[in-house]
Design an enzyme around this catalytic site. Structure first.
Site, mmCIF file in Angstrom:
data_model
loop_
_atom_site.group_PDB
_atom_site.id
_atom_site.type_symbol
_atom_site.label_atom_id
_atom_site.label_comp_id
_atom_site.label_asym_id
_atom_site.label_seq_id
_atom_site.Cartn_x
_atom_site.Cartn_y
_atom_site.Cartn_z
ATOM 1 N N TYR A 53 5.147 -11.142 5.021
ATOM 2 C CA TYR A 53 4.713 -11.174 3.621
ATOM 3 C C TYR A 53 5.750 -11.829 2.713
ATOM 4 C CZ TYR A 53 0.625 -8.687 5.059
ATOM 5 O OH TYR A 53 -0.549 -8.377 5.686
ATOM 6 N N ARG A 56 4.770 -15.422 2.972
ATOM 7 C CA ARG A 56 3.561 -15.702 2.205
ATOM 8 C C ARG A 56 3.849 -15.724 0.709
ATOM 9 N NH1 ARG A 56 -1.984 -13.396 3.336
ATOM 10 N NH2 ARG A 56 -2.381 -15.419 2.389
ATOM 11 N N ASN A 89 -8.740 -12.224 -2.513
ATOM 12 C CA ASN A 89 -7.473 -12.908 -2.276
ATOM 13 C C ASN A 89 -6.297 -12.127 -2.842
ATOM 14 O OD1 ASN A 89 -9.072 -14.922 -1.201
ATOM 15 N ND2 ASN A 89 -9.117 -16.106 -3.094
ATOM 16 N N HIS A 106 -7.846 -6.412 -2.325
ATOM 17 C CA HIS A 106 -7.019 -6.193 -1.141
ATOM 18 C C HIS A 106 -5.522 -6.225 -1.433
ATOM 19 C CE1 HIS A 106 -10.795 -7.856 0.997
ATOM 20 N NE2 HIS A 106 -10.865 -6.547 0.867
ATOM 21 N N CYS A 114 5.521 1.750 -3.820
ATOM 22 C CA CYS A 114 6.224 2.858 -3.200
ATOM 23 C C CYS A 114 5.285 3.605 -2.262
ATOM 24 C CB CYS A 114 6.766 3.817 -4.260
ATOM 25 S SG CYS A 114 7.605 5.261 -3.543
ATOM 26 N N CYS A 135 12.333 2.671 -3.695
ATOM 27 C CA CYS A 135 11.707 2.791 -5.019
ATOM 28 C C CYS A 135 12.748 3.219 -6.057
ATOM 29 C CB CYS A 135 10.583 3.810 -4.942
ATOM 30 S SG CYS A 135 9.822 4.203 -6.538
ATOM 31 N N CYS A 138 11.835 7.081 -7.067
ATOM 32 C CA CYS A 138 11.965 8.248 -6.183
ATOM 33 C C CYS A 138 12.790 7.976 -4.929
ATOM 34 C CB CYS A 138 10.589 8.782 -5.800
ATOM 35 S SG CYS A 138 9.656 7.693 -4.688
ATOM 36 N N GLY A 173 -16.624 -19.026 -1.968
ATOM 37 C CA GLY A 173 -15.614 -19.191 -0.929
ATOM 38 C C GLY A 173 -15.370 -18.000 -0.041
#
Length: 235
Positions: A53, A56, A89, A106, A114, A135, A138, A173
């Site tokens: 990620y 990305r 997306n 999504h 967190c 986080c 916390c 799409g």
């Protein structure tokens, strides 16, 4: 709730050069779903998942919204309460186009969440390195704010509420593999437009008022014209 719903999938962002999962050469060919995008992957493959990620997120930095994103943003900002923009997306192309109040079903790639308290941080295009390990509220672990496969998608409830008053439904799409949009075509929806590059085996095109087989950027002016005409007639 909005009279017009515009629901988009990977096809609208592909024109901006955003990598897709299902197309040839897509991200799934380089990674296994269960390794980086399935419930529990952060426990079994935490570094691999975060690295995926991070890549990305970094990819988004130089990407720009295309003409379809910009037209939809203009429509949404003109008819704020009458149009809902919903997307499957996780990119920020609508936001870059200036679109107000986008519902990301999504998750949103720029954000971390967190794992315990739910606190959300927008880190833009930075990597989730040691700087964003815990986080600030916390001190529990942070994760990409993405809905993995087999996880509950809480924003679906917001989407269903929008359909309570929907009379004009636009699909752009998406193959229907994740969300089969046919199911939303109830008698209250007066107009429905489906825009994909080609037919999909998941969707019944005959149940839509209009089907446009072309790029989103090529179809969007006709779609925008129909939406504005509808909203003016409904006044």
């Amino acid at each position: 709730m909005a009279k017009v719903i515009i629901l988009s999938g990977a096809g609208i962002s592909a024109e901006s050069g955003i990598s897709t999962f299902r197309d040839g050469g897509g991200l799934w060919e380089k990674h296994k779903i269960e390794d980086v995008c399935y419930a529990g992957c952060l426990e079994t493959n935490r570094k691999l998942t975060i690295d995926f990620y991070d890549s990305r997120r970094e990819e988004l930095k130089d990407k720009e919204p295309n003409y379809a994103h910009k037209v939809i943003a203009k429509l949404k900002n003109k008819y704020k309460e009458q149009i809902a923009v919903i997307t499957q997306n996780i990119d920020d192309m609508f936001e870059k186009a200036g679109c107000d109040k986008v519902l990301h079903l999504h998750g949103f790639l720029r954000e971390l969440k967190c794992e315990k308290c739910g606190n959300i941080l927008d880190i833009a295009y930075e990597k989730q390195d040691t700087k964003y390990e815990t986080c600030p509220k916390c001190q529990n672990k942070l994760r990409p704010n993405i809905v993995f496969f087999a996880e509950i998608a809480p924003k679906y409830e917001d989407m269903y509420k929008e359909f309570d008053d929907c009379e004009f439904f636009v699909v752009i799409g998406t193959s229907g593999a994740v969300i089969n949009t046919d199911m939303f075509l109830n008698p209250d929806i007066k107009v429905s437009i489906l825009n994909n590059l080609e037919p999909s085996g998941y969707l019944m095109e005959e149940v839509y008022t209009k089907v446009l087989h072309k790029k989103a950027s090529e179809a969007i002016d006709e779609i925008a014209f129909d939406i504005e005409k509808f909203l003016k007639e409904e006044k």
